[in-house]
Design an enzyme around this catalytic site. Structure first.
Site, mmCIF file in Angstrom:
data_model
loop_
_atom_site.group_PDB
_atom_site.id
_atom_site.type_symbol
_atom_site.label_atom_id
_atom_site.label_comp_id
_atom_site.label_asym_id
_atom_site.label_seq_id
_atom_site.Cartn_x
_atom_site.Cartn_y
_atom_site.Cartn_z
ATOM 1 N N SER A 1 -8.426 -29.027 24.413
ATOM 2 C CA SER A 1 -8.425 -27.478 24.601
ATOM 3 C C SER A 1 -9.768 -27.194 23.861
ATOM 4 O O SER A 1 -9.693 -27.317 22.387
ATOM 5 C CB SER A 1 -7.262 -26.066 24.093
ATOM 6 N N TYR B 1 -0.725 -22.833 18.512
ATOM 7 C CA TYR B 1 -1.004 -24.119 20.118
ATOM 8 C C TYR B 1 -2.462 -24.192 19.422
ATOM 9 O O TYR B 1 -2.298 -25.945 19.704
ATOM 10 C CB TYR B 1 -0.861 -22.483 21.511
ATOM 11 N N LYS C 1 -3.314 -28.683 19.244
ATOM 12 C CA LYS C 1 -3.972 -29.316 19.859
ATOM 13 C C LYS C 1 -5.143 -30.619 18.971
ATOM 14 O O LYS C 1 -5.014 -31.451 19.547
ATOM 15 C CB LYS C 1 -4.674 -28.908 21.482
HETATM 16 P P1 NAD Z 1 1.777 -26.023 33.032
HETATM 17 O O1 NAD Z 1 2.570 -24.819 31.595
HETATM 18 O O2 NAD Z 1 1.584 -25.589 33.862
HETATM 19 O O3 NAD Z 1 2.204 -27.196 32.718
HETATM 20 C C1 NAD Z 1 2.181 -28.203 32.049
HETATM 21 C C2 NAD Z 1 3.571 -28.884 32.340
HETATM 22 O O4 NAD Z 1 4.527 -29.595 31.013
HETATM 23 C C3 NAD Z 1 4.678 -28.394 32.816
HETATM 24 O O5 NAD Z 1 4.933 -28.170 34.435
HETATM 25 C C4 NAD Z 1 5.832 -28.164 32.000
HETATM 26 O O6 NAD Z 1 7.528 -27.856 32.463
HETATM 27 C C5 NAD Z 1 5.127 -29.396 31.090
HETATM 28 N N1 NAD Z 1 6.425 -29.503 30.570
HETATM 29 C C6 NAD Z 1 6.297 -28.775 29.159
HETATM 30 N N2 NAD Z 1 6.947 -28.842 27.890
HETATM 31 C C7 NAD Z 1 7.221 -30.822 28.625
HETATM 32 C C8 NAD Z 1 8.006 -31.178 27.525
HETATM 33 N N3 NAD Z 1 8.935 -31.182 26.475
HETATM 34 N N4 NAD Z 1 8.585 -32.447 28.840
HETATM 35 C C9 NAD Z 1 7.985 -32.507 29.951
HETATM 36 N N5 NAD Z 1 7.287 -31.987 30.556
HETATM 37 C C10 NAD Z 1 6.853 -30.757 29.723
HETATM 38 O O7 NAD Z 1 -0.111 -25.726 31.845
HETATM 39 P P2 NAD Z 1 -1.835 -26.200 33.180
HETATM 40 O O8 NAD Z 1 -2.461 -24.602 32.700
HETATM 41 O O9 NAD Z 1 -1.292 -26.886 33.740
HETATM 42 O O10 NAD Z 1 -1.946 -26.889 31.493
HETATM 43 C C11 NAD Z 1 -1.560 -28.666 30.961
HETATM 44 C C12 NAD Z 1 -2.551 -28.822 29.750
HETATM 45 O O11 NAD Z 1 -3.220 -28.674 29.333
HETATM 46 C C13 NAD Z 1 -1.348 -28.815 28.200
HETATM 47 O O12 NAD Z 1 -1.681 -29.668 27.553
HETATM 48 C C14 NAD Z 1 -2.150 -27.473 28.236
HETATM 49 O O13 NAD Z 1 -1.644 -26.525 26.565
HETATM 50 C C15 NAD Z 1 -3.754 -27.851 28.878
HETATM 51 N N6 NAD Z 1 -4.559 -26.713 28.912
HETATM 52 C C16 NAD Z 1 -4.609 -25.707 29.397
HETATM 53 C C17 NAD Z 1 -5.651 -24.330 29.649
HETATM 54 C C18 NAD Z 1 -5.735 -23.521 31.321
HETATM 55 O O14 NAD Z 1 -5.912 -22.505 30.391
HETATM 56 N N7 NAD Z 1 -4.016 -24.107 31.944
HETATM 57 C C19 NAD Z 1 -6.883 -25.068 28.794
HETATM 58 C C20 NAD Z 1 -7.294 -26.109 28.544
HETATM 59 C C21 NAD Z 1 -5.925 -27.025 27.892
HETATM 60 C C1 WQD Z 2 -9.627 -14.410 29.249
HETATM 61 C C2 WQD Z 2 -11.158 -12.839 29.068
HETATM 62 C C3 WQD Z 2 -9.488 -11.705 27.403
HETATM 63 C C4 WQD Z 2 -6.375 -10.969 30.140
HETATM 64 C C5 WQD Z 2 -6.313 -19.618 27.165
HETATM 65 C C6 WQD Z 2 -5.915 -19.738 25.888
HETATM 66 C C7 WQD Z 2 -7.058 -20.896 25.914
HETATM 67 C C8 WQD Z 2 -7.063 -21.780 26.953
HETATM 68 C C9 WQD Z 2 -7.646 -21.192 27.839
HETATM 69 C C10 WQD Z 2 -5.290 -23.459 26.941
HETATM 70 C C11 WQD Z 2 -10.686 -12.543 27.379
HETATM 71 C C12 WQD Z 2 -10.204 -11.243 28.950
HETATM 72 C C13 WQD Z 2 -7.460 -11.153 29.724
HETATM 73 C C14 WQD Z 2 -5.587 -9.932 29.982
HETATM 74 C C15 WQD Z 2 -8.683 -9.093 30.038
HETATM 75 N N1 WQD Z 2 -5.619 -22.334 27.325
HETATM 76 N N2 WQD Z 2 -8.074 -10.398 29.569
HETATM 77 N N3 WQD Z 2 -7.342 -9.136 29.837
HETATM 78 O O1 WQD Z 2 -7.749 -16.010 25.963
HETATM 79 O O2 WQD Z 2 -10.309 -17.323 27.349
HETATM 80 O O3 WQD Z 2 -8.471 -18.506 27.262
HETATM 81 O O4 WQD Z 2 -6.824 -19.699 28.010
HETATM 82 O O5 WQD Z 2 -5.648 -24.035 26.060
HETATM 83 O O6 WQD Z 2 -6.473 -21.515 24.662
HETATM 84 O O7 WQD Z 2 -6.291 -18.585 24.507
HETATM 85 O O8 WQD Z 2 -8.317 -16.638 28.478
HETATM 86 O O9 WQD Z 2 -7.842 -15.691 30.324
HETATM 87 O O10 WQD Z 2 -6.090 -15.177 27.893
HETATM 88 O O11 WQD Z 2 -8.806 -14.566 28.941
HETATM 89 O O12 WQD Z 2 -9.534 -8.470 29.722
HETATM 90 O O13 WQD Z 2 -4.788 -9.542 31.084
HETATM 91 O O14 WQD Z 2 -9.856 -12.464 29.782
HETATM 92 O O15 WQD Z 2 -9.958 -10.878 26.811
HETATM 93 O O16 WQD Z 2 -12.049 -12.132 27.415
HETATM 94 P P1 WQD Z 2 -8.293 -17.422 26.847
HETATM 95 P P2 WQD Z 2 -7.460 -15.310 29.134
#
Ligand code: NAD
Ligand code: WQD
Length: 342
Positions: A129, A153, A157
């Site tokens: 991430s 969190y 990672k």
């Molecule tokens: P998500 O929560 O939609 O998907 C994660 C899935 O993992 C879910 O279906 C959940 O039920 C499953 N899960 C959680 N814990 C588990 C466990 N112990 N055993 C089996 N399954 C489990 O999240 P996402 O947005 O699809 O994110 C996927 C990955 O990408 C995550 O590792 C997240 O940290 C990373 N990531 C997400 C974002 C984002 O903004 N969505 C950004 C950067 C990194």
């Molecule tokens: C985006 C922008 C907020 C909500 C998150 C995780 C990061 C990664 C990606 C997993 C920011 C603004 C948000 C709202 C707002 N995930 N905002 N009103 O914080 O960039 O990143 O997702 O790895 O770890 O932290 O994403 O969508 O929460 O925010 O104004 O109700 O929107 O301040 O500028 P963020 P976000």
């Protein structure tokens, strides 16, 4: 180059995992899903089958920390590679429940590595991430920039990346690609797959979608006094289908080089919260009410990827713009106002 393969997708019912599963099925791979449905539902697996026109080879309801269940999955299939999405991902929750985050995100990854080693599976794509860059002012960010995680969190990672780097040093047959996604948003263009947050969304895009369809009153814009062109936070939003294609390409390139490599996954372009509100209003054909409130603790002004390394390595670049991201997110919201049927 890895040809048609059998791929274990952990967290395959989640947001990014479900889109990646479709992308893999569309390209001739067999997909096996393991998910405990703690943040998703079996309805997502049905949608994967519907969108791809064929189902995953299997979908197991199992917690990665359940060693016996995980062993059974590995005993039942011969995996060529693993894509590891399963994790908890809410920054605010991680501050309240740090031990749970270390347990599931770090412990889940080591449990998976153990099962991979026991079953001689040597290829892994890991979900990292942009949050590991932490409180940074550098724009855009390259993979060589320092990691300074500022919440549990993000630390999970970063720890996983460190563990994977270390394990690769001692297990030379292992190939790992860690992908640092910036802000994945949007949905499959069919409107059948998308992001289904539990309860009130934390992230701006699903929140906007629920304001646009009247389920929520208005968006709170967290701060308009950042040193950005309009004062609101700037992020690198990237279409989830581009992210899914990135995973398919990562699998195809796992054998390029042994050991651990890390790539940013973003567009290299920044969008402010107000620009996002305006793009979403345009897609939804309705003004979106919002109010400016104070900054959200822990937010940074601007996070933008330098994604040139992955473009050089495998030719991956994004092909979907902000208009596609908001249009697809809005289509999914309209077609699935209450998420997937259970
Ligand atoms: P998500 O929560 O939609 O998907 C994660 C899935 O993992 C879910 O279906 C959940 O039920 C499953 N899960 C959680 N814990 C588990 C466990 N112990 N055993 C089996 N399954 C489990 O999240 P996402 O947005 O699809 O994110 C996927 C990955 O990408 C995550 O590792 C997240 O940290 C990373 N990531 C997400 C974002 C984002 O903004 N969505 C950004 C950067 C990194
Ligand atoms: C985006 C922008 C907020 C909500 C998150 C995780 C990061 C990664 C990606 C997993 C920011 C603004 C948000 C709202 C707002 N995930 N905002 N009103 O914080 O960039 O990143 O997702 O790895 O770890 O932290 O994403 O969508 O929460 O925010 O104004 O109700 O929107 O301040 O500028 P963020 P976000």
């Amino acid at each position: 180059m890895l040809g048609p393969s059998t791929v274990l997708v952990t967290g395959g019912a989640g947001f990014i995992g479900s889109h990646t599963a479709v992308e893999l099925l569309d390209h001739g791979h067999e997909v096996v899903i393991v998910d405990d449905y703690s943040n998703s539902s079996p309805g997502a697996v049905e949608r994967i089958a519907k969108v791809a026109g064929r189902p995953p080879a299997a979908a197991y309801e199992a917690d990665l920390l359940d060693r016996r269940a995980l062993t059974e999955v590995f005993d039942n299939h011969s995996f060529d590679a693993v894509v590891h999405f399963a994790a908890k991902k809410a920054v605010g929750e991680s501050v309240r429940l740090p031990v749970e985050y270390y347990d599931i995100n770090v412990g889940g990854t080591t449990a998976l590595l153990r099962a991979m080693r026991e079953h001689e599976v040597h290829r892994l794509v890991f979900s990292s991430s942009c949050s590991i860059y932490g409180d940074t002012t550098k724009v855009p960010l390259t993979e060589g920039d320092p990691a300074r995680p500022t919440n549990p969190y993000a630390t999970t990672k970063w720890l996983c990346e460190r563990i994977l780097t270390d394990v690769c040093r001692y297990v030379p047959e292992l190939s790992v690609l860690a992908l640092r996604y910036f802000n994945p948003v949007g949905a499959h263009p069919s409107g059948l797959l998308g992001e289904v947050p539990n309860g009130v969304p934390n992230n701006v895009m699903p929140y906007l979608a629920q304001v646009a369809d009247g389920r929520l009153d208005r968006l709170q814009v967290f701060g308009d006094d950042y040193p950005t062109p309009d004062g609101t936070g700037v992020r690198d939003y990237v279409h989830v289908m581009d992210v899914a294609e990135g995973h398919r390409m990562a699998l195809e390139h796992l054998d390029d080089k042994p050991g651990m490599s890390v790539f940013n996954i973003g567009t290299g372009r920044g969008t402010s919260v107000l620009e996002l509100v305006s793009a979403f209003s345009h897609a939804a054909g309705t003004p979106i009410p919002y109010e400016i409130t104070g900054r959200r603790p822990g937010d940074v002004a601007e996070l933008i990827a330098d994604a040139t390394a992955v473009a050089r390595a495998w030719g991956w670049t994004t092909s979907r713009d902000l208009a596609a991201m908001v249009e697809d997110a809005w289509r999914f919201q309209q077609m699935n106002p209450a998420g997937y049927p259970n």
